[in-house]
Motif scaffolding. Structure first.
Motif, PDB file in Angstrom:
ATOM      1  N   ASN A  11       0.674  -1.558   0.300  1.00  0.00           N
ATOM      2  CA  ASN A  11      -0.037  -0.180  -0.239  1.00  0.00           C
ATOM      3  C   ASN A  11       0.967   1.306  -0.011  1.00  0.00           C
ATOM      4  N   TYR A  12       2.319   0.908  -0.200  1.00  0.00           N
ATOM      5  CA  TYR A  12       3.025   2.309  -0.908  1.00  0.00           C
ATOM      6  C   TYR A  12       3.839   1.903  -1.421  1.00  0.00           C
ATOM      7  N   TYR A  13       4.951   2.849  -2.584  1.00  0.00           N
ATOM      8  CA  TYR A  13       5.087   2.352  -3.131  1.00  0.00           C
ATOM      9  C   TYR A  13       6.499   1.889  -3.510  1.00  0.00           C
ATOM     10  N   ILE A  14       6.688   1.775  -1.806  1.00  0.00           N
ATOM     11  CA  ILE A  14       7.991   1.167  -1.823  1.00  0.00           C
ATOM     12  C   ILE A  14       7.889  -0.906  -2.269  1.00  0.00           C
ATOM     13  N   GLY A  15       6.213  -1.427  -1.790  1.00  0.00           N
ATOM     14  CA  GLY A  15       6.578  -2.516  -2.012  1.00  0.00           C
ATOM     15  C   GLY A  15       6.060  -2.248  -3.412  1.00  0.00           C
ATOM     16  N   LEU A  16       5.680  -1.124  -4.006  1.00  0.00           N
ATOM     17  CA  LEU A  16       4.814  -1.603  -5.978  1.00  0.00           C
ATOM     18  C   LEU A  16       7.051  -1.582  -6.866  1.00  0.00           C
ATOM     19  N   ASN A 293      12.453   3.548   0.319  1.00  0.00           N
ATOM     20  CA  ASN A 293      11.657   4.853  -0.128  1.00  0.00           C
ATOM     21  C   ASN A 293      12.470   5.442  -1.979  1.00  0.00           C
ATOM     22  N   ILE A 294      14.176   5.199  -1.849  1.00  0.00           N
ATOM     23  CA  ILE A 294      14.086   5.382  -2.743  1.00  0.00           C
ATOM     24  C   ILE A 294      14.950   3.892  -3.987  1.00  0.00           C
ATOM     25  N   ILE A 368       5.930   6.899  -8.371  1.00  0.00           N
ATOM     26  CA  ILE A 368       4.757   5.917  -8.466  1.00  0.00           C
ATOM     27  C   ILE A 368       4.481   5.079 -10.117  1.00  0.00           C
ATOM     28  N   TRP A 369       4.937   6.869 -10.700  1.00  0.00           N
ATOM     29  CA  TRP A 369       4.402   6.342 -12.468  1.00  0.00           C
ATOM     30  C   TRP A 369       5.722   5.441 -13.241  1.00  0.00           C
TER      31      TRP A 369
END
Length: 408
Positions: A11-16, A293-294, A368-369
């Motif tokens: 549910n956050y962009y780290i997992g994505l 995050n990065i 995200i994009w």
């Protein structure tokens, strides 16, 4: 490849980014969350399978049993990758059980948790010759006197257990400017039954924050590494990266690799350093013991941490690699950066023109994009629009009819 990759928290962009980094190599990815709500990472085209598990904290025993049962159903042990500190804590606590059916880099129970604990981390760092900001324990004698003479104001009241503190206060720390604010912050922490420490602020703007990102093999030797420089973070001054660039700083490798290898670390970790604007010395601020995050920035410059982890644990290690040049690639989380920009400009720490210039003509690693995988970004945008509309229109979280139904 029979070994699946089980990703905890999407549910956050780290997992994505973790799902994408593995999916591009054809690895079967399994997104695990406790709710479908908000888990936009699982909507990636690279997500092979989605599972809804019991809540990791509210139903810990059921959660662990869920993971074990799933692994036992597979033809080969899955690789387990947590994408949030809370998942890391649970894995660390149940490491012996989970390692019987999952592939996990770390073999020493409790090491993750020790490094996440600010007080213990500082002790370990000092024992290994790594500089940390001057710190005073709350129960020290003459606390106020030590803060005034050693720490000095303004200073930071930081949690020993960050995930619990953030969940309670929705911030990483308290910045205090005088004795009254210090006492208020300490009282808040006491009421919440949270342990805190008081720490000196290392002088320097946010661009004095650096990271050392490294992967250590099962012999606790650094095989992959790079360094980065933060430019903006949110919340400003004491937050998470929203605009960060890869920057080659060899001194950080000398400090970081020596430290990690001495303590017998295995797997990926990131040290956050701050460079003292007055002395030029680097101080260890904290360590992240999971994908950060990065992550997409690391991937963009050629260091795919989730894939490196997967390959080593499944017996096909990736050749060592270090980024020993400046690529100028920038990680950018546009939505959160908008809030950061607002606050930097409002407090006159940055000019709008300097911010605009920083965004121009720089290769980006977007949080995200992704043109090749747009659905997660659309899903996240829909969530953001919904939140904004609720705030603007002041729509309550539950309608009257819904509340009536629940009460029946």
């Amino acid at each position: 490849m029979n070994n699946k990759a089980v990703i905890l928290g999407c549910n956050y962009y780290i997992g994505l980014s973790t799902i994408r980094n593995l999916g591009v190599h054809g690895i079967h990815t399994v997104a695990v969350d406790y709710s479908e709500k908000g888990a936009y990472g699982a909507k990636s085209k690279y997500c092979s399978e989605r599972l809804i598990a019991p809540h990791y904290k509210k139903e810990t025993k059921k959660f662990i049993r869920f993971l074990i049962n799933y692994a036992r159903e597979q033809s080969a042990p899955p690789v387990l990758i947590p994408c949030h500190d809370s998942y890391v804590e649970i894995i660390d606590e149940h490491l012996e059980e989970l390692k019987k059916c999952y592939l996990i880099p770390q073999t020493e129970t409790g090491l993750y948790t020790k490094l996440m604990n600010k007080e213990i981390l500082h002790q370990i760092a000092q024992e290994n010759g790594v500089k940390v900001p001057e710190t005073v324990k709350v129960n020290d004698e003459n606390l106020i006197e030590k803060v005034e003479n050693i720490i000095k104001f303004p200073c930071l009241v930081k949690p020993v257990d960050s995930p619990t503190f953030v969940a309670k206060f929705r911030r990483k720390l308290f910045k205090v400017h005088n004795i009254e604010e210090l006492k208020t912050a300490l009282e808040k922490a006491k009421k919440a039954n949270l342990e805190v420490i008081v720490q000196r602020i290392i002088p320097g703007f946010d661009d004095h924050m650096y990271t050392y990102d490294a992967y250590l093999d099962q012999n606790s030797k650094v095989t992959h590494w790079l360094t980065c420089q933060k430019y903006r973070q949110y919340p400003i001054n004491f937050g998470a990266s929203v605009y960060t660039g890869q920057k080659y700083v060899p001194e950080l490798h000398e400090i970081g690799a020596t430290f990690f290898e001495k303590i017998g670390y295995k797997g990926f970790a990131e040290i956050e350093f701050k460079k003292d604007a007055e002395t030029g010395q680097y101080y260890l601020i904290e360590i992240n013991v999971r994908i950060t995050n990065i992550n997409q920035l690391l991937y963009k410059v050629g260091v795919n941490i989730p894939y490196i982890t997967y390959q080593e644990l499944t017996g096909s290690p990736v050749p060592p690699k270090a980024i020993e040049e400046d690529t100028d690639v920038r990680f950018w989380c546009g939505y959160e950066d908008l809030y950061a920009i607002r606050d930097y400009v409002k407090t006159k720490q940055l000019s709008l023109m300097s911010i605009i210039k920083s965004l121009l003509f720089k290769p980006k690693a977007y949080a995200i994009w992704d043109w090749k995988d747009p659905i997660p970004a659309f899903s996240n945008s829909g969530m953001i629009v919904s939140k904004v509309l609720k705030r603007v229109l002041r729509i309550p979280t539950g309608s009257k009819s819904n509340k009536t139904k629940k009460s029946i």
